[in-house]
Write a protein that holds these residues in place. Structure first.
Motif, PDB file in Angstrom:
ATOM      1  N   TYR A 207      46.666  37.726  41.693  1.00 41.22           N
ATOM      2  CA  TYR A 207      47.138  39.054  42.084  1.00 41.22           C
ATOM      3  C   TYR A 207      48.320  39.441  41.187  1.00 41.22           C
ATOM      4  O   TYR A 207      49.313  38.714  41.117  1.00 41.22           O
ATOM      5  CB  TYR A 207      47.591  39.059  43.550  1.00 41.22           C
ATOM      6  CG  TYR A 207      46.460  38.951  44.541  1.00 41.22           C
ATOM      7  CD1 TYR A 207      45.956  40.084  45.176  1.00 41.22           C
ATOM      8  CD2 TYR A 207      45.889  37.712  44.854  1.00 41.22           C
ATOM      9  CE1 TYR A 207      44.909  39.999  46.090  1.00 41.22           C
ATOM     10  CE2 TYR A 207      44.841  37.606  45.767  1.00 41.22           C
ATOM     11  CZ  TYR A 207      44.360  38.751  46.378  1.00 41.22           C
ATOM     12  OH  TYR A 207      43.315  38.656  47.278  1.00 41.22           O
ATOM     13  N   VAL A 209      51.172  42.021  40.958  1.00 37.34           N
ATOM     14  CA  VAL A 209      51.785  42.928  41.929  1.00 37.34           C
ATOM     15  C   VAL A 209      52.962  43.673  41.301  1.00 37.34           C
ATOM     16  O   VAL A 209      53.850  43.062  40.702  1.00 37.34           O
ATOM     17  CB  VAL A 209      52.262  42.154  43.178  1.00 37.34           C
ATOM     18  CG1 VAL A 209      52.769  43.131  44.241  1.00 37.34           C
ATOM     19  CG2 VAL A 209      51.137  41.294  43.741  1.00 37.34           C
ATOM     20  N   ARG A 238      42.705  49.128  44.136  1.00 37.33           N
ATOM     21  CA  ARG A 238      42.490  50.048  45.253  1.00 37.33           C
ATOM     22  C   ARG A 238      42.428  51.484  44.743  1.00 37.33           C
ATOM     23  O   ARG A 238      43.304  51.920  44.006  1.00 37.33           O
ATOM     24  CB  ARG A 238      43.631  49.926  46.268  1.00 37.33           C
ATOM     25  CG  ARG A 238      43.709  48.568  46.940  1.00 37.33           C
ATOM     26  CD  ARG A 238      44.987  48.471  47.754  1.00 37.33           C
ATOM     27  NE  ARG A 238      45.110  47.166  48.395  1.00 37.33           N
ATOM     28  CZ  ARG A 238      46.267  46.607  48.738  1.00 37.33           C
ATOM     29  NH1 ARG A 238      47.395  47.243  48.488  1.00 37.33           N
ATOM     30  NH2 ARG A 238      46.294  45.429  49.324  1.00 37.33           N
ATOM     31  N   ASP A 241      45.511  53.633  45.213  1.00 31.87           N
ATOM     32  CA  ASP A 241      46.646  53.394  44.320  1.00 31.87           C
ATOM     33  C   ASP A 241      46.571  54.231  43.048  1.00 31.87           C
ATOM     34  O   ASP A 241      47.572  54.396  42.340  1.00 31.87           O
ATOM     35  CB  ASP A 241      46.720  51.912  43.934  1.00 31.87           C
ATOM     36  CG  ASP A 241      47.281  51.044  45.051  1.00 31.87           C
ATOM     37  OD1 ASP A 241      47.779  51.615  46.036  1.00 31.87           O
ATOM     38  OD2 ASP A 241      47.228  49.809  44.927  1.00 31.87           O
ATOM     39  N   HIS A 284      43.229  40.893  40.811  1.00 28.44           N
ATOM     40  CA  HIS A 284      43.555  42.011  41.683  1.00 28.44           C
ATOM     41  C   HIS A 284      44.850  42.675  41.215  1.00 28.44           C
ATOM     42  O   HIS A 284      45.880  42.008  41.116  1.00 28.44           O
ATOM     43  CB  HIS A 284      43.735  41.530  43.125  1.00 28.44           C
ATOM     44  CG  HIS A 284      42.498  40.930  43.721  1.00 28.44           C
ATOM     45  ND1 HIS A 284      41.706  41.591  44.632  1.00 28.44           N
ATOM     46  CD2 HIS A 284      41.906  39.711  43.529  1.00 28.44           C
ATOM     47  CE1 HIS A 284      40.689  40.816  44.985  1.00 28.44           C
ATOM     48  NE2 HIS A 284      40.791  39.666  44.325  1.00 28.44           N
ATOM     49  N   VAL A 286      47.695  45.042  42.295  1.00 24.35           N
ATOM     50  CA  VAL A 286      48.263  45.566  43.538  1.00 24.35           C
ATOM     51  C   VAL A 286      49.511  46.373  43.181  1.00 24.35           C
ATOM     52  O   VAL A 286      50.439  45.849  42.550  1.00 24.35           O
ATOM     53  CB  VAL A 286      48.623  44.427  44.519  1.00 24.35           C
ATOM     54  CG1 VAL A 286      49.219  44.998  45.804  1.00 24.35           C
ATOM     55  CG2 VAL A 286      47.401  43.566  44.819  1.00 24.35           C
TER      56      VAL A 286
END
Length: 483
Positions: A207, A209, A238, A241, A284, A286
């Motif tokens: 992830y 972030v 997402r 986002d 991912h 984020v």
């Protein structure tokens, strides 16, 4: 910039019996560009580059990712600089313990501090000292075979998930090394112990972030394109986002890089499948999250088991000035390893003013100031900075070229205006004095010819494994070969 280049085009020469003696502390890009510009600007200057490591080239050797060999080609240019008849390199010489700053200033007309940033910014949140929480710098040093990084031994087997705090190029480097198929890393100069650990790694999800949104992601399009191109990688972003505000739109209009990064992220989100396939590694992205604390594992006392994040929103007065503020909403993200890629930090030196907030030595165009007040009349004559110590840990390798031009232009101005001791006819012992002092203290400097022995041995060992080189990763091994 024009003014800096104009100064550099002029040549200031000291009397042949009293050459300008210059010491550059740090042998990374900032140090080498400073040496190169000084040699060109001052036809009789003698330049000595010292470094605490037995090896030169700083972050080009220990910071550039092993799968980016093209970035390391600049080493050839730096090698030509140090092979100049008026230039020398001495590794294994530590500012502070081998020789003090005040001693260097007595030995040389000019001292330029260019030793970069060898520490890390801290988040200052609960749980930061839990096992499994590392800085990205430590991890980069580990896989690049830096002798101070060899003992990191990150646990890659006890978890399948890593969280990287930050979305700059270093964060992407670290994520790419964790996710890239190890067969693609096998023929790079990655440290062998790191490759073995990555070969047995259990990490399948990473992830990345960030506190702000995709428009503010601090990476370059080149780095982003490379990590998105890893084969058989599931990428998740997402959709929410990716919604842009009018201020975001304005920001993208003003920055081609930010526009390109956003376009790549949008394209990756649109083309991604809804779920990862069996066996796929996952990346991912984020956004709009800031770490509030690190969570401790119930099963493994003292180990990290996740990150407690606060959701954020952007505030601020216009394009390029938006900052993240907490919304009071929180969520947890489970993981067994955290890498903090939130910025490097320079280390202060005794006798040197230091702005802890900015992480720099206070200076005006490279001239070191006596204190952090910014008063330009309070200058430390003969003492200069270049690179991260001068401007903070930002920019790429080439940024140091312009930074060095400015600092050397300041040296040239000071020399012409009679500020430096060289112009008033005072000799300095320079290299001979330094070597005598080190000899008296039983400090064994590693000259460039000894580095070439290390380089040859690393290439020989690498050829046995179909690698460009097999790095020696301990001080003991490096110094043994250098003898």
């Amino acid at each position: 910039m024009y003014k800096a280049r104009a100064w550099l085009s002029r040549s200031f020469t000291a009397l042949s019996s009293n050459p300008l003696r210059v010491c550059v502390v740090g042998s990374g890009p900032a140090g080498f560009y400073t040496a190169e510009k000084t040699l060109k600007a001052h036809q009789e200057a003698q330049v000595d580059i010292i470094d605490r490591l037995p090896t030169p080239f700083g972050l080009v050797r220990s910071g550039v990712a092993p799968d980016h060999p093209e970035t390391k080609i600049v080493i050839n240019q730096f090698s030509r600089v140090v092979q100049h008849e008026r230039c020398s390199f001495f590794g294994n010489v530590t500012l502070g313990s081998s020789v003090s700053l005040s001693e260097l200033r007595q030995l040389y007309h000019v001292v330029v501090l260019a030793y970069g940033a060898e520490s890390d910014r801290a988040l200052g949140i609960p749980g930061e000292d839990l096992i499994g929480v590392h800085s990205a710098r430590e991890f980069v040093w580990w896989y690049n075979g830096h002798p101070d990084g060899k003992n990191l031994s990150p646990d890659l087997k006890s978890t399948d998930t890593a969280v990287i705090l930050g979305q700059g190029n270093v964060a992407l480097d670290v994520a790419r090394i964790l996710l890239r198929p190890t067969e693609e890393l096998a023929t790079t100069d990655i440290a062998s112990y790191a490759w073995t650990a990555l070969e047995g790694s259990s990490i399948r999800k990473v992830y990345l972030v960030g506190r702000r949104g995709p428009v503010q992601a601090a990476c370059t399009a080149k780095e982003l394109r490379e990590i998105l191109g890893i084969k058989n990688l599931y990428v998740h972003i997402r959709e929410d986002d990716l919604i842009k505000s009018p201020t975001d739109e304005e920001e993208m209009k003003n920055s081609r890089i930010q526009r390109r990064v956003y376009e790549l992220l949008s394209k990756a989100a649109a083309s991604a499948s809804s779920q990862p396939m069996l066996g796929q590694r996952e990346l991912h992205f984020v956004f709009f999250r800031k770490p509030d604390s690190f969570l401790e594992s119930n099963e493994r006392s003292g180990h990290v088991s996740g990150v407690h994040f606060e959701k954020t929103a952007l505030k601020g007065g216009g394009p390029g000035k938006q900052y993240a503020v907490g919304t009071g909403e929180f969520e947890d993200l489970d993981c067994g390893m955290v890498l903090k890629s939130i910025g490097y930090k320079s280390v202060p030196v005794n006798g040197l003013p230091f702005d802890n907030h900015k992480g720099i030595v206070p200076n005006i165009r490279g001239r070191v100031l006596k204190n952090i007040s910014g008063d330009s009349s309070q200058v430390e004559n003969g003492l200069y900075v270049c690179g991260w110590l001068k401007r903070g840990p930002t920019g790429i390798i080439a940024t140091n070229l312009y930074c060095a031009e400015e600092t050397v232009a300041s040296i040239s101005e000071d020399l012409e205006q009679g500020v430096l001791a060289s112009s008033s006819g005072l000799p300095k012992p320079g290299r001979e004095g330094l070597l005598q002092l080190l000899d008296n203290r039983n400090v064994r400097p590693v000259p460039f010819s000894a580095w070439e022995k290390i380089d040859s041995e690393e290439k020989r060992l690498g050829s046995l494994r179909n690698k460009p080189k097999e790095k020696l990763t301990t001080y003991e091994d490096l110094l043994k070969v250098a003898t």
